[in-house]
Design an enzyme around this catalytic site. Structure first.
Site, PDB file in Angstrom:
ATOM      1  N   GLU A 162       0.857  -1.178   0.000  1.00  0.00           N
ATOM      2  CA  GLU A 162       0.000   0.000   0.000  1.00  0.00           C
ATOM      3  C   GLU A 162       0.895   1.230   0.000  1.00  0.00           C
ATOM      4  O   GLU A 162       1.744   1.388   0.879  1.00  0.00           O
ATOM      5  CB  GLU A 162      -0.928   0.061   1.215  1.00  0.00           C
ATOM      6  CG  GLU A 162      -1.881   1.263   1.117  1.00  0.00           C
ATOM      7  CD  GLU A 162      -2.577   1.625   2.420  1.00  0.00           C
ATOM      8  OE1 GLU A 162      -3.569   2.384   2.358  1.00  0.00           O
ATOM      9  OE2 GLU A 162      -2.135   1.173   3.493  1.00  0.00           O
ATOM     10  N   GLU A 213       5.026   4.963   3.513  1.00  0.00           N
ATOM     11  CA  GLU A 213       4.565   6.270   4.008  1.00  0.00           C
ATOM     12  C   GLU A 213       5.762   7.189   4.205  1.00  0.00           C
ATOM     13  O   GLU A 213       6.783   6.778   4.768  1.00  0.00           O
ATOM     14  CB  GLU A 213       3.808   6.093   5.327  1.00  0.00           C
ATOM     15  CG  GLU A 213       3.397   7.368   6.013  1.00  0.00           C
ATOM     16  CD  GLU A 213       2.577   8.313   5.144  1.00  0.00           C
ATOM     17  OE1 GLU A 213       2.929   9.509   5.081  1.00  0.00           O
ATOM     18  OE2 GLU A 213       1.603   7.843   4.527  1.00  0.00           O
ATOM     19  N   GLU A 272       9.740   8.304   0.188  1.00  0.00           N
ATOM     20  CA  GLU A 272       8.896   8.903  -0.835  1.00  0.00           C
ATOM     21  C   GLU A 272       8.593   7.880  -1.919  1.00  0.00           C
ATOM     22  O   GLU A 272       9.493   7.154  -2.375  1.00  0.00           O
ATOM     23  CB  GLU A 272       9.612  10.126  -1.430  1.00  0.00           C
ATOM     24  CG  GLU A 272       8.721  11.042  -2.254  1.00  0.00           C
ATOM     25  CD  GLU A 272       8.576  10.572  -3.685  1.00  0.00           C
ATOM     26  OE1 GLU A 272       7.469  10.711  -4.256  1.00  0.00           O
ATOM     27  OE2 GLU A 272       9.573  10.051  -4.239  1.00  0.00           O
ATOM     28  N   ASP A 287      -3.076  12.333  -2.058  1.00  0.00           N
ATOM     29  CA  ASP A 287      -3.368  13.772  -2.104  1.00  0.00           C
ATOM     30  C   ASP A 287      -3.468  14.231  -3.557  1.00  0.00           C
ATOM     31  O   ASP A 287      -2.539  13.988  -4.343  1.00  0.00           O
ATOM     32  CB  ASP A 287      -2.272  14.571  -1.410  1.00  0.00           C
ATOM     33  CG  ASP A 287      -2.295  14.382   0.090  1.00  0.00           C
ATOM     34  OD1 ASP A 287      -3.373  14.070   0.625  1.00  0.00           O
ATOM     35  OD2 ASP A 287      -1.233  14.540   0.727  1.00  0.00           O
ATOM     36  N   ASP A 323     -11.539  10.021  -3.332  1.00  0.00           N
ATOM     37  CA  ASP A 323     -12.853  10.624  -3.141  1.00  0.00           C
ATOM     38  C   ASP A 323     -12.979  11.888  -3.981  1.00  0.00           C
ATOM     39  O   ASP A 323     -13.966  12.600  -3.888  1.00  0.00           O
ATOM     40  CB  ASP A 323     -13.084  10.970  -1.665  1.00  0.00           C
ATOM     41  CG  ASP A 323     -11.922  11.755  -1.078  1.00  0.00           C
ATOM     42  OD1 ASP A 323     -11.596  12.824  -1.635  1.00  0.00           O
ATOM     43  OD2 ASP A 323     -11.327  11.312  -0.090  1.00  0.00           O
TER      44      ASP A 323
END
Length: 535
Positions: A364, A389, A416, A439, A474
């Site tokens: 992930e 992350e 990164e 993001d 989203d």
């Protein structure tokens, strides 16, 4: 003859001004139909007033409308140069507010290269940066996790006789929490004391949390004794560290204190985090108007809910029958589970870890606080999961959540996304790659985005044949942007949904995350789900 020359010059200037006004009216008329922001820029140009431009650049920067901020700045500079040629040097001369506002726009939109160029340009105009300018720059460097450069800016301030204020120091301390540079945080905290700058609630919160994620409980508790009042965020962080170290009684004490503070109902009880305070006080996050202000209660309630969840996790862990580890048994970063890349020796160990797993491996990217990946790893124990992350404090959160849940089939990569995939991951190792709620680009023309050609190239390279890349967002606009990027690399991926390319819901049992809960609470329920198969 001389009188006629002066008269002709005045006549020419008047004709030029009338021509300019005519062009302004034409631009304004067209702009009204096309773009109201450009109308504001041209209106400021007509006034030839630097204050109007400063306001515009500031407003566009706060709203992260970087293109308009640049346009307003460039129009102001070109108009100023035209006025200088006419001998009118003062009316549009850029000021400290001009440059601080454009640098802030750069920082808020992740354009640090441009921010540094404006710092150089302001000196060329004879304008010296002040503590506000430098604080904005430090904020941007810390957001990029560039602690070294942020420290250099603090040193520059001292050399130039510009005194950092409490906001400057807190901005740096907050940055070290994200980057994991505790020693640098202690160095700056000591400097504050020498300069007799009294730490405030934010100062204590950031340093205590730094100690907590380093598992230096003794120092965290000593500092917490000096903090009055304490907030729920600090208490929950200490409770987590106590639980990790097997300090059961202390962990229970701090979850109880955190709950009592939350029950008090005070907004300041949640956190002294400066970004949160700006939202409450109508600061920079509030510049977008009524819609932004109306989101503040939602954000505060969400923070309350998340702190309650954190206390619940600690209490449930303490109530479980699992053996509690002592301080000698646990460390963070855990060398067996956490890989901070691209440290050269860890890079080699990471590759050895990948080669030695002998089971299915799923990744992930942008694992955030770790809710989704820990839940999936717990439900799929025969698969090894890796969470990638960038922010250090989130790496700690993922690791502690996995520890509390007793999940051992998980590793966390601190780094990164582009860099890790490109430099640290061998070919064809992953059975699936997930990217949940990345993001979106901060501004429309930004080149800084996760899902681009480079990412897709290395996602394709590191996936096994016939395996999949799953993307969830989203944001409708970012969904279309990602699909556009994927459409340009048909040699890498094809949609699992055929011509539809995406679905407006995630599959049942897919899992939830911090950001999924936040937007659900905000009644933002659409989820754009994309799945692509490696060609």
């Amino acid at each position: 003859m001389q009188k006629n020359s002066k008269k002709n010059k005045k006549k020419e200037e008047k004709m030029e001004e009338e021509k300019e006004e005519g062009e302004e009216e034409e631009e304004k008329s067209e702009g009204n139909q096309r773009d109201p922001n450009r109308v504001l820029i041209h209106r400021a140009k007509k006034t030839k007033n630097i204050i109007e431009f400063n306001k515009l650049i500031g407003q566009f920067g706060q709203k992260k409308q970087f293109g308009y901020a640049l346009e307003a700045y460039n129009v102001m500079i070109s108009t100023h140069k035209a006025l200088v040629k006419k001998g009118r040097t003062e009316s549009l001369k850029p000021t400290i507010y001009t440059f601080t506002n454009i640098i802030n726009a750069c920082v808020r939109c992740g354009e640090m290269k441009k921010a540094k160029s404006y710092l150089k340009e302001m000196r060329e105009y004879g304008v010296e940066p002040n503590e506000v300018t430098y604080t904005v720059l430090i904020k941007g460097l810390c957001a990029d996790l560039d602690t070294k450069s942020a420290l250099e800016v603090l040193e520059t301030m001292r050399e130039e006789g510009v005194n950092p204020n409490i906001r400057t120091y807190n901005t740096f301390l907050r940055g070290t929490l994200r980057s994991g540079h505790l020693e640098e945080a202690l160095q700056v905290f000591d400097e504050m004391k020498k300069l007799e700058i009294k730490p405030d609630g934010s100062s204590f919160e950031y340093l205590i949390k730094n100690y907590c994620q380093a598992l230096r409980l003794k120092e965290a508790l000593e500092l917490a004794e000096l903090m009055s009042p304490r907030n729920a965020s600090v208490c929950a962080s200490i409770a987590t560290t106590c639980a990790v170290l097997g300090k059961t009684a202390q962990a229970k004490q701090f979850t109880k204190e955190a709950r009592e503070i939350l029950d008090s109902g005070s907004e300041s009880a949640i956190s002294f985090d400066e970004d949160l305070n700006q939202k409450k006080e109508g600061g920079e996050e509030n510049a977008e108007g009524k819609q932004q202000r109306s989101s503040v209660p939602l954000f505060l309630q969400h923070r309350r809910d998340e702190l309650t969840r954190e206390c619940d996790r600690v209490d449930q862990y303490l109530a479980s029958k699992k053996e509690k580890k002592s301080k000698s048994d646990v460390q963070f970063p855990d060398p067996e589970k956490v890989f901070l890349l691209p440290e050269s020796h860890r890079n080699k160990e990471f590759k050895e870890k990948l080669n030695g797993l002998g089971k299915k491996l799923k990744l992930e990217v942008c694992s955030g606080h770790g809710d989704w990946i820990v839940e999936r790893a717990k439900n799929e124990p025969k698969i090894h999961w890796m969470g990638l992350e960038m922010r250090y404090e989130r790496v700690f959160q993922i690791w502690s959540r996995a520890l509390f849940q007793g999940v051992n089939n998980i590793s966390i990569i601190g780094g990164e996304g582009h860099q890790v995939l490109r430099a640290s991951v061998p070919d064809e190792v992953f059975d699936e790659i997930f990217v949940n709620y990345p993001d979106p680009p901060v501004w429309e023309g930004s080149k800084q985005k996760l899902i681009d050609h480079s990412f897709l190239k290395h996602a394709h390279r590191t996936l096994k044949k016939g395996c999949s890349l799953t993307l969830v967002t989203d944001d409708d606009g970012y969904c279309q942007t990602m699909l556009s990027e994927l459409a340009q690399v048909p040699q890498y991926f094809k949609s699992a949904f055929g011509e539809e390319t995406y679905q407006v819901e995630v599959p049942k049992g897919y899992g939830s995350s911090y950001f999924d809960r936040f937007w659900t609470n905000g009644k933002k329920t659409e989820r754009f789900y994309m799945k692509f198969i490696k060609v």
